[in-house]
Design a protein around this motif. Structure first.
Motif: not given
Ligand code: GA4
Length: 329
Positions: A192-204
């Motif tokens: 409900g806070l409009g944000c989520s935890a990063t599960g696995f950050g952006e990468h290639t």
């Protein structure tokens, strides 16, 4: 300011804006692997997005379900029991929250495993449970066949001979294949806070291709237009999702793009995913295939071996552009 009664334990994990319905990637390219048009469709999707979904792949639902059931059982164990299967570095095993060696963190736990030929490497004693190993081996044999068919279709679509020019790189003796089981527990504190935890950050991904299958919980996002827009990929437990990796970008001299992707946690449901990474032997030279270079066209990259690339990759942070240091200026 939002004051939380119980501060979440996510303080070291970057937060991301929660995806809304408008962020959904409805147009994810779907390749029917049993159709005669598969090669063309795969090349097209690899050029446009570096990402596509594969259906009619011939892998039995039971094979996927068994592996998932066993993985869920593994992650449901007491933390002390899971920790006995770690650490993930070096070289393989169970890990929690820490990704790589340079301080990246994600809201997940995982198994990072070595694959020899078509099954878990004997040198990799984790997971120890016979039923889990058997289920993973059955799954790995099947997903590897899908990877081979996809790489053969790519070679066909690109007009490269022989038919196994790409697939042999991930199947020959000494190929550097990896397998990863990821568990993203729900993160209710952020609901409900409009944000989520990063599960696995952006990468290639550094390898040639990665083949992913997840349970029904979405969370995977890919970057469109070089990161200008992030879109969520609706989950499909019956399909495989294929990512083009950095090595294939180089082998095609940039014609295929390695896709930037990340995973966002769900506030209520666990996500479980399996990823097969097809990498070549350490000594494999990674350079554009001659058939793909036009008249007078030069490689965009300095030459390197997979071993050199891998070593350099482990000195980077997850979100770094790992190919940049190999680009010709
Ligand atoms: C990304 C793709 C695979 O998950 C992986 C990851 C690896 C790791 O988790 O150990 C890396 C990451 C991945 C790329 C850069 C380095 C190495 C973490 C990291 C910061 C297993 C892989 O091969 O490269």
């Amino acid at each position: 300011m939002v004051v939380l009664a119980n501060p979440p334990v996510v303080d070291q994990i970057p937060l991301l804006r929660s995806p809304g319905p408008r962020d959904s990637f409805a147009a994810v390219p779907v390749v029917d692997l049993s159709s005669p048009g598969a090669a063309r469709a795969i090349v097209d999707a690899s050029e446009r997005f570096g990402f596509f979904k594969v259906v009619n792949h011939g892998v039995a639902g039971d094979t996927m379900e068994r592996a998932e059931t066993e993985a869920v059982k593994f992650f449901a164990q007491a933390q002390a029991d899971k920790d006995r299967a770690g650490p993930a570095y070096p070289p393989f095993g169970y890990g929690s929250k820490r990704i790589g060696l340079n301080g990246d963190m994600g809201w997940l736990e995982y198994l990072l495993l070595a694959v020899d030929s078509a099954s878990l490497s004997d040198a990799c004693t984790v997971p120890a449970a016979a039923a889990f190993r058997a289920a993973l081996n059955e799954y790995i044999t099947a997903v590897r066949k899908v990877a081979v068919r996809v790489l053969e279709a790519m070679a066909e679509g690109l007009g490269i001979a022989p038919a196994d020019a790409l697939s042999a790189m991930v199947t020959e003796q000494g190929s550097d294949q990896l397998f990863r089981v990821n568990h993203y527990p729900p993160c209710p504190a952020l609901q409900g806070l409009g944000c989520s935890a990063t599960g696995f950050g952006e990468h290639t991904d550094p390898q040639l291709i990665s083949v992913l299958r997840s349970n029904g919980t979405s969370g995977l996002q890919i970057a469109l237009r070089d990161g200008a827009q992030w879109v969520s990929v609706p989950s499909d437990r019956d399909a495989f999702f294929v990512n083009v990796g950095d090595s294939l970008q180089v082998l095609t001299n940039g014609r295929f793009r390695s896709v930037k992707h990340r995973v966002v946690t769900n506030s209520l449901m666990s996500r479980v995913s399996f990823i097969y990474f097809g990498g070549p032997p350490l000594a494999q030279r990674i350079a554009p295939l001659p058939e793909l270079l036009g008249e007078g066209e030069e490689s965009l990259y300095r030459e390197f071996t997979w071993g050199e690339y891998k070593k350099a990759a482990y000195n980077t942070r997850l979100g770094d552009n790992r190919l940049a240091q190999f680009e010709k200026k």
